[in-house]
Design a protein around this motif. Structure first.
Motif, PDB file in Angstrom:
ATOM      1  N   GLU A  18       0.831  -1.210   0.000  1.00 28.41           N
ATOM      2  CA  GLU A  18       0.000   0.000   0.000  1.00 28.41           C
ATOM      3  C   GLU A  18       0.861   1.254   0.000  1.00 28.41           C
ATOM      4  O   GLU A  18       0.545   2.231  -0.677  1.00 28.41           O
ATOM      5  N   ARG A  19       1.962   1.224   0.763  1.00 28.77           N
ATOM      6  CA  ARG A  19       2.852   2.398   0.790  1.00 28.77           C
ATOM      7  C   ARG A  19       3.467   2.624  -0.595  1.00 28.77           C
ATOM      8  O   ARG A  19       3.558   3.760  -1.056  1.00 28.77           O
ATOM      9  N   PHE A  20       3.887   1.545  -1.262  1.00 30.22           N
ATOM     10  CA  PHE A  20       4.459   1.682  -2.604  1.00 30.22           C
ATOM     11  C   PHE A  20       3.438   2.291  -3.559  1.00 30.22           C
ATOM     12  O   PHE A  20       3.754   3.211  -4.317  1.00 30.22           O
ATOM     13  N   ASP A  21       2.212   1.770  -3.525  1.00 35.97           N
ATOM     14  CA  ASP A  21       1.167   2.284  -4.416  1.00 35.97           C
ATOM     15  C   ASP A  21       0.882   3.759  -4.143  1.00 35.97           C
ATOM     16  O   ASP A  21       0.672   4.536  -5.071  1.00 35.97           O
ATOM     17  N   GLU A  22       0.911   4.166  -2.875  1.00 35.45           N
ATOM     18  CA  GLU A  22       0.701   5.584  -2.539  1.00 35.45           C
ATOM     19  C   GLU A  22       1.850   6.444  -3.055  1.00 35.45           C
ATOM     20  O   GLU A  22       1.630   7.556  -3.544  1.00 35.45           O
ATOM     21  N   MET A  23       3.081   5.931  -2.951  1.00 39.21           N
ATOM     22  CA  MET A  23       4.223   6.689  -3.473  1.00 39.21           C
ATOM     23  C   MET A  23       4.118   6.846  -4.987  1.00 39.21           C
ATOM     24  O   MET A  23       4.422   7.915  -5.520  1.00 39.21           O
ATOM     25  N   LEU A  24       3.687   5.799  -5.665  1.00 38.61           N
ATOM     26  CA  LEU A  24       3.518   5.872  -7.115  1.00 38.61           C
ATOM     27  C   LEU A  24       2.454   6.904  -7.476  1.00 38.61           C
ATOM     28  O   LEU A  24       2.662   7.740  -8.370  1.00 38.61           O
ATOM     29  N   ARG A  25       1.329   6.882  -6.770  1.00 38.63           N
ATOM     30  CA  ARG A  25       0.280   7.888  -7.014  1.00 38.63           C
ATOM     31  C   ARG A  25       0.807   9.298  -6.755  1.00 38.63           C
ATOM     32  O   ARG A  25       0.525  10.228  -7.509  1.00 38.63           O
ATOM     33  N   GLN A  26       1.597   9.456  -5.693  1.00 42.39           N
ATOM     34  CA  GLN A  26       2.148  10.765  -5.370  1.00 42.39           C
ATOM     35  C   GLN A  26       3.085  11.247  -6.478  1.00 42.39           C
ATOM     36  O   GLN A  26       3.069  12.417  -6.841  1.00 42.39           O
ATOM     37  N   CYS A  27       3.888  10.354  -7.039  1.00 44.10           N
ATOM     38  CA  CYS A  27       4.780  10.739  -8.149  1.00 44.10           C
ATOM     39  C   CYS A  27       3.972  11.259  -9.332  1.00 44.10           C
ATOM     40  O   CYS A  27       4.345  12.262  -9.952  1.00 44.10           O
ATOM     41  N   LEU A  28       2.876  10.586  -9.642  1.00 44.91           N
ATOM     42  CA  LEU A  28       2.045  11.029 -10.763  1.00 44.91           C
ATOM     43  C   LEU A  28       1.379  12.366 -10.453  1.00 44.91           C
ATOM     44  O   LEU A  28       1.214  13.201 -11.352  1.00 44.91           O
ATOM     45  N   GLU A  29       1.034  12.616  -9.194  1.00 51.28           N
ATOM     46  CA  GLU A  29       0.483  13.924  -8.807  1.00 51.28           C
ATOM     47  C   GLU A  29       1.547  15.004  -8.924  1.00 51.28           C
ATOM     48  O   GLU A  29       1.274  16.108  -9.390  1.00 51.28           O
ATOM     49  N   TRP A  30       2.776  14.701  -8.494  1.00 51.16           N
ATOM     50  CA  TRP A  30       3.867  15.668  -8.625  1.00 51.16           C
ATOM     51  C   TRP A  30       4.096  15.999 -10.091  1.00 51.16           C
ATOM     52  O   TRP A  30       4.307  17.157 -10.449  1.00 51.16           O
ATOM     53  N   GLU A  31       4.065  14.976 -10.925  1.00 56.55           N
ATOM     54  CA  GLU A  31       4.272  15.163 -12.360  1.00 56.55           C
ATOM     55  C   GLU A  31       3.260  16.162 -12.909  1.00 56.55           C
ATOM     56  O   GLU A  31       3.615  17.077 -13.654  1.00 56.55           O
ATOM     57  N   ASP A  32       2.006  16.014 -12.509  1.00 53.08           N
ATOM     58  CA  ASP A  32       0.950  16.916 -12.966  1.00 53.08           C
ATOM     59  C   ASP A  32       1.169  18.320 -12.413  1.00 53.08           C
ATOM     60  O   ASP A  32       1.098  19.303 -13.144  1.00 53.08           O
ATOM     61  N   ARG A  33       1.466  18.411 -11.128  1.00 50.41           N
ATOM     62  CA  ARG A  33       1.652  19.725 -10.490  1.00 50.41           C
ATOM     63  C   ARG A  33       2.843  20.478 -11.074  1.00 50.41           C
ATOM     64  O   ARG A  33       2.823  21.702 -11.190  1.00 50.41           O
ATOM     65  N   LEU A  84      14.427  13.037  -9.020  1.00 48.65           N
ATOM     66  CA  LEU A  84      12.990  13.289  -9.162  1.00 48.65           C
ATOM     67  C   LEU A  84      12.554  13.108 -10.604  1.00 48.65           C
ATOM     68  O   LEU A  84      11.541  12.458 -10.887  1.00 48.65           O
ATOM     69  N   LYS A  85      13.321  13.646 -11.527  1.00 48.92           N
ATOM     70  CA  LYS A  85      12.980  13.502 -12.938  1.00 48.92           C
ATOM     71  C   LYS A  85      12.971  12.033 -13.340  1.00 48.92           C
ATOM     72  O   LYS A  85      12.053  11.554 -14.020  1.00 48.92           O
ATOM     73  N   GLY A  86      13.954  11.284 -12.880  1.00 50.54           N
ATOM     74  CA  GLY A  86      13.991   9.853 -13.160  1.00 50.54           C
ATOM     75  C   GLY A  86      12.807   9.116 -12.558  1.00 50.54           C
ATOM     76  O   GLY A  86      12.245   8.207 -13.175  1.00 50.54           O
ATOM     77  N   ALA A  87      12.404   9.514 -11.353  1.00 46.99           N
ATOM     78  CA  ALA A  87      11.248   8.883 -10.710  1.00 46.99           C
ATOM     79  C   ALA A  87       9.976   9.159 -11.494  1.00 46.99           C
ATOM     80  O   ALA A  87       9.139   8.265 -11.665  1.00 46.99           O
ATOM     81  N   LEU A  88       9.829  10.385 -11.980  1.00 47.01           N
ATOM     82  CA  LEU A  88       8.627  10.732 -12.731  1.00 47.01           C
ATOM     83  C   LEU A  88       8.569   9.981 -14.055  1.00 47.01           C
ATOM     84  O   LEU A  88       7.517   9.486 -14.457  1.00 47.01           O
ATOM     85  N   VAL A  89       9.699   9.882 -14.738  1.00 48.40           N
ATOM     86  CA  VAL A  89       9.735   9.141 -15.994  1.00 48.40           C
ATOM     87  C   VAL A  89       9.521   7.650 -15.718  1.00 48.40           C
ATOM     88  O   VAL A  89       8.751   6.977 -16.402  1.00 48.40           O
ATOM     89  N   PHE A 118      12.167   8.846  -1.101  1.00 44.82           N
ATOM     90  CA  PHE A 118      10.858   9.423  -1.383  1.00 44.82           C
ATOM     91  C   PHE A 118      10.596  10.639  -0.492  1.00 44.82           C
ATOM     92  O   PHE A 118      10.082  11.657  -0.945  1.00 44.82           O
ATOM     93  N   LYS A 119      10.999  10.540   0.775  1.00 49.48           N
ATOM     94  CA  LYS A 119      10.818  11.668   1.692  1.00 49.48           C
ATOM     95  C   LYS A 119      11.644  12.879   1.232  1.00 49.48           C
ATOM     96  O   LYS A 119      11.175  14.016   1.255  1.00 49.48           O
ATOM     97  N   LEU A 120      12.879  12.631   0.802  1.00 50.31           N
ATOM     98  CA  LEU A 120      13.722  13.717   0.293  1.00 50.31           C
ATOM     99  C   LEU A 120      13.119  14.346  -0.961  1.00 50.31           C
ATOM    100  O   LEU A 120      13.133  15.566  -1.122  1.00 50.31           O
ATOM    101  N   LEU A 121      12.597  13.517  -1.857  1.00 48.22           N
ATOM    102  CA  LEU A 121      11.987  14.049  -3.078  1.00 48.22           C
ATOM    103  C   LEU A 121      10.752  14.885  -2.743  1.00 48.22           C
ATOM    104  O   LEU A 121      10.502  15.895  -3.393  1.00 48.22           O
ATOM    105  N   GLY A 122      10.022  14.488  -1.726  1.00 47.47           N
ATOM    106  CA  GLY A 122       8.868  15.277  -1.290  1.00 47.47           C
ATOM    107  C   GLY A 122       9.286  16.670  -0.859  1.00 47.47           C
ATOM    108  O   GLY A 122       8.598  17.648  -1.141  1.00 47.47           O
TER     109      GLY A 122
END
Length: 126
Positions: A18-33, A84-89, A118-122
């Motif tokens: 669940e934590r992994f899935d939330e991090m993935l969703r957060q990355c996609l939200e960051w990408e949009d923002r 961060l860029k690598g995570a988003l891609v 993930f915390k640092l990227l946040g």
């Protein structure tokens, strides 16, 4: 009917999946923002020809690289922006996501490292 409860582990933490899935969703939200969401056509092209989309991260990286070149210094924030860029891609590459999820679920030292990164990227996105 009662809603299904989320299974939590000790200290109120959610299971790693669940934590992994939330991090993935957060990355996609960051990408949009950050304005880094590729168009439909670019998603297919990105895999073959490289990054065609310039987003906030690209602009920040270029600015920081220019400053770092002038200072001959090593800029930690530039490195975090690259991560961060690598995570988003990577968040858009299903085989990579599946491989990372397997590692995250099966290897607790990698899970701890992933949580720290993930915390640092946040903080960088803030």
């Amino acid at each position: 009917p009662s809603e299904p409860k989320t299974k939590k582990r000790s200290f109120g933490r959610k299971p790693p999946g669940e934590r992994f899935d939330e991090m993935l969703r957060q990355c996609l939200e960051w990408e949009d923002r950050l304005g880094c969401v590729p168009s439909e056509g670019e998603v297919a092209v990105l895999a073959n020809e490289g990054d065609l989309t310039e987003c906030t991260i690209d602009v920040n990286l270029e600015q920081r690289q220019a400053v770092a070149d002038d200072d001959d210094g090593d800029d930690e924030e530039s490195r975090l922006l690259q991560v961060l860029k690598g995570a988003l891609v990577g968040a858009r590459c299903d085989p990579l996501v599946e491989a990372l999820k397997m590692c995250y679920l099966d290897y607790s030292p990698l899970r701890l490292g992933g949580d720290v990164i993930f915390k640092l990227l946040g903080r960088v996105v803030q």
